[in-house]
Design an enzyme around this catalytic site. Sequence first.
Site, mmCIF file in Angstrom:
data_model
loop_
_atom_site.group_PDB
_atom_site.id
_atom_site.type_symbol
_atom_site.label_atom_id
_atom_site.label_comp_id
_atom_site.label_asym_id
_atom_site.label_seq_id
_atom_site.Cartn_x
_atom_site.Cartn_y
_atom_site.Cartn_z
ATOM 1 N N HIS A 18 0.672 -1.503 0.081
ATOM 2 C CA HIS A 18 -0.064 -0.530 0.069
ATOM 3 C C HIS A 18 0.756 1.287 0.802
ATOM 4 C CE1 HIS A 18 -4.137 1.364 1.232
ATOM 5 N NE2 HIS A 18 -3.559 2.952 1.073
ATOM 6 N N HIS A 25 1.746 5.489 -2.092
ATOM 7 C CA HIS A 25 0.882 6.208 -3.088
ATOM 8 C C HIS A 25 1.993 6.958 -3.973
ATOM 9 C CE1 HIS A 25 -3.098 6.000 -2.595
ATOM 10 N NE2 HIS A 25 -2.439 6.067 -0.486
ATOM 11 N N LEU A 26 2.255 6.508 -5.023
ATOM 12 C CA LEU A 26 3.780 6.968 -5.739
ATOM 13 C C LEU A 26 3.574 7.900 -6.465
ATOM 14 C CD1 LEU A 26 5.503 3.582 -7.827
ATOM 15 C CD2 LEU A 26 5.954 4.692 -5.307
ATOM 16 N N ASP A 63 -8.633 3.213 -3.728
ATOM 17 C CA ASP A 63 -8.118 3.658 -2.505
ATOM 18 C C ASP A 63 -8.097 5.291 -2.368
ATOM 19 O OD1 ASP A 63 -6.720 3.774 0.581
ATOM 20 O OD2 ASP A 63 -5.054 4.524 -0.505
ATOM 21 N N HIS A 109 -10.635 0.618 1.374
ATOM 22 C CA HIS A 109 -10.440 1.906 1.674
ATOM 23 C C HIS A 109 -11.622 1.977 2.789
ATOM 24 C CE1 HIS A 109 -9.006 5.955 2.611
ATOM 25 N NE2 HIS A 109 -10.662 6.376 3.302
ATOM 26 N N ASP A 161 1.031 2.371 3.493
ATOM 27 C CA ASP A 161 0.011 3.460 3.264
ATOM 28 C C ASP A 161 1.115 4.763 2.976
ATOM 29 O OD1 ASP A 161 -1.962 5.087 2.025
ATOM 30 O OD2 ASP A 161 -3.070 5.540 3.847
ATOM 31 N N HIS A 167 2.985 14.186 -0.042
ATOM 32 C CA HIS A 167 2.708 15.570 0.154
ATOM 33 C C HIS A 167 3.200 16.494 0.142
ATOM 34 C CE1 HIS A 167 -1.334 14.201 -0.219
ATOM 35 N NE2 HIS A 167 -1.292 13.522 1.008
HETATM 36 ZN ZN LIG Z 1 -6.919 4.299 1.836
#
Ligand SMILES: [Zn+2]
Length: 431
Positions: free
Chosen positions: A58, A60-61, A151, A178, A304, A308
């Site tokens: 899990h 985020h790229l 997600d 999610h 996860d 940001h």
């Molecule tokens: Zn999520």
Amino acid sequence: MTTILIRNGRVIDPSCGKDAIADLFIEDGQIVGTPSLSPSTIIDAAGLWVVPGLIDVHVHLREPGAEHKETIETGTAAAAAGGFTTVIAMPNTTPCADNPDVLKMVMEKAASLGGTRVIQSCAITVGRRGEQVVDMAAIKKETGVFVFTDDGDGVESDAVMEDALCRAVPLCAILSQHSEFARISKKAALHEGEVSAVLKLAGQPVASEYEMVARDIALVKKTGGRLHVSHISSAEAIDAVRRAREEGLPVTAEVTPHHLHLTDDTVGEAGTMAKVAPPLRPLHHVEACRAALADGTIDVIATDHAPHTIADKAGSMEKASFGMVGLEIAVPMILALVKDNVLTPSRMIDAMSCAPARIFGIPGGTLAPGAAADITLIDPDDPFDIDPRTFRSKGINTPFAGYHATGRAVCTIVGGRIIYRTGRAAQTPGS
Ligand SMILES: [Zn+2]
């Protein structure tokens, strides 16, 4: 041909119940039982753990569409530095990863970089809008991908989720949910409780997570589809998963390092850096997560990782983005649980490598001869202070900045290639 000898490490491989001081040989990208050549590289692993390559299901790229937050290149560099040999990327990109073109672009780009392996998961619904299930069969056929998730959002509609689970059955696909009913959570910035009351902020109740987990388990019972609960965070949802498992239903779950360590009190101290979905919760939920991870009700640890920019995290709690980075601090945070006797070393490695491989059908999670040489070396005793300025990730958004940690990944090997090496794993041994 590269040949590597990893000498005198503590080899921990839960896939075959091994935990012993041993040598490990790599030839032609594979682990071999008996070497046929003398090694071209020797790594002195005395005092280090030698484990199957860590897998994070899990992350985020952010590419395509939010390259100012992270790219495939910086995200996989962060993964390598964190000890991860494979990651599953989330599909909430722009454009959305709901079609073969985006899936293939991400995976081909990652492969061309030659670092941590990337599997790009596909959205469950077109555009992650929760209305129409993607053509799961065509996507699996064209890309090989069989992990689906919306997600960032839960699939709210009962009918749409049932349709997705039905389509998943013949494909042996996995739906990673999610679990959040936005109509209940209102996407509020933190958990609804004493802390939200003191801060005079709207909170999201546990019910937004629990009710979706319970709904999904009922649909699994009806359809036989495979459900994986993403980033579980509440005692109630964990109890529902435990009951489902006792009934023999195909339900698995993951938990993040931050939900294993932090309570909603952190929001009062770290502000928006502690704003995450699902939200940090009071202590008894953290304790439930720890107990369920230890007893195997929660199978997997996943970060996860959600990078940001500083601007995304500035301003009010209501306006700031959800999420925190995790790839480069997961190993130290979980080693802390081992030192506190919450987890055994073997349970840690199972949850960070063997179980993700098993559940998501990813090659790896083993050091058996013949397996691809995806290997992580961990120095369990290396003390350091967590300093986001040293991260390879573009994201420095973490409430763990300044924490004193002990232990980290010091070498990451993918397919027999050393893609990251530092600390004691970087010292040249004497012969
Ligand atoms: Zn999520």
